[in-house]
Design a protein around this motif. Structure first.
Motif, mmCIF file in Angstrom:
data_model
loop_
_atom_site.group_PDB
_atom_site.id
_atom_site.type_symbol
_atom_site.label_atom_id
_atom_site.label_comp_id
_atom_site.label_asym_id
_atom_site.label_seq_id
_atom_site.Cartn_x
_atom_site.Cartn_y
_atom_site.Cartn_z
ATOM 1 N N LEU A 33 47.844 -52.250 8.855
ATOM 2 C CA LEU A 33 47.276 -53.220 7.919
ATOM 3 C C LEU A 33 45.772 -53.028 7.783
ATOM 4 C CD1 LEU A 33 49.209 -56.387 9.113
ATOM 5 C CD2 LEU A 33 49.770 -54.890 7.200
ATOM 6 N N THR A 34 45.252 -53.374 6.627
ATOM 7 C CA THR A 34 43.815 -53.275 6.376
ATOM 8 C C THR A 34 43.076 -54.455 7.007
ATOM 9 O OG1 THR A 34 43.893 -54.603 4.362
ATOM 10 C CG2 THR A 34 44.280 -52.217 4.121
ATOM 11 N N ASN A 35 41.767 -54.352 7.049
ATOM 12 C CA ASN A 35 40.961 -55.476 7.522
ATOM 13 C C ASN A 35 41.139 -56.695 6.615
ATOM 14 O OD1 ASN A 35 39.973 -54.160 9.762
ATOM 15 N ND2 ASN A 35 38.128 -53.445 8.730
ATOM 16 N N HIS A 36 41.334 -56.470 5.315
ATOM 17 C CA HIS A 36 41.591 -57.595 4.412
ATOM 18 C C HIS A 36 42.859 -58.343 4.845
ATOM 19 C CE1 HIS A 36 38.506 -55.863 1.883
ATOM 20 N NE2 HIS A 36 38.613 -56.882 1.042
ATOM 21 N N ALA B 275 33.233 -59.460 7.579
ATOM 22 C CA ALA B 275 34.178 -60.578 7.464
ATOM 23 C C ALA B 275 33.803 -61.468 6.284
ATOM 24 C CB ALA B 275 34.210 -61.390 8.759
ATOM 25 N N HIS B 276 32.527 -61.752 6.134
ATOM 26 C CA HIS B 276 32.067 -62.580 5.013
ATOM 27 C C HIS B 276 32.393 -61.898 3.687
ATOM 28 C CE1 HIS B 276 29.281 -64.390 2.136
ATOM 29 N NE2 HIS B 276 29.472 -65.490 2.860
ATOM 30 N N GLY B 277 32.155 -60.595 3.607
ATOM 31 C CA GLY B 277 32.466 -59.851 2.389
ATOM 32 C C GLY B 277 33.949 -59.865 2.063
ATOM 33 N N ILE B 278 34.780 -59.726 3.077
ATOM 34 C CA ILE B 278 36.231 -59.753 2.879
ATOM 35 C C ILE B 278 36.673 -61.145 2.424
ATOM 36 C CG2 ILE B 278 38.457 -59.644 4.073
ATOM 37 C CD1 ILE B 278 37.261 -57.299 5.720
ATOM 38 N N LEU B 279 36.146 -62.184 3.053
ATOM 39 C CA LEU B 279 36.467 -63.550 2.622
ATOM 40 C C LEU B 279 36.082 -63.757 1.159
ATOM 41 C CD1 LEU B 279 35.377 -65.492 5.815
ATOM 42 C CD2 LEU B 279 37.707 -65.374 4.892
#
Length: 95
Positions: free
Chosen positions: A7-10, A39-43
């Protein structure tokens, strides 16, 4: 064992948030093994693309998963996010 994952970090962030909607960015980053900035960027990506809703609660954010959206890759686009989250223990069947 190798260093790659299925799985990806997303996906990891989405699963973590589905289990703990009130988690702080630092907690998410630590659990996934990424920086707070990542993490902030993914959120932000997940909110901007409609997979999460951000709800302000005072100075904190709470996140709500949008279960009926399809997975993004054509190979699995006939499945919904809610299916993935339930399969991986992120949502309960009644969610």
């Amino acid at each position: 064992m190798g260093q790659w994952t299925f799985l990806t970090n997303h996906a990891h962030v989405l699963i973590y948030v589905s289990r703990d909607p009130g988690a702080r960015v630092r907690e998410i980053a630590d659990a996934v093994g990424i920086t707070e900035r990542t993490a902030h960027g993914i959120l932000t990506d997940l909110v901007d693309d409609g997979y999460l809703r951000r709800i302000k609660e005072g100075r904190r954010n709470r996140y709500e998963c949008v279960e009926n959206l399809p997975l993004r890759h054509p190979v699995e686009s006939d499945h919904r996010i809610g299916e993935l989250l339930r399969a991986l223990g992120g949502l309960t069947p009644s969610s």
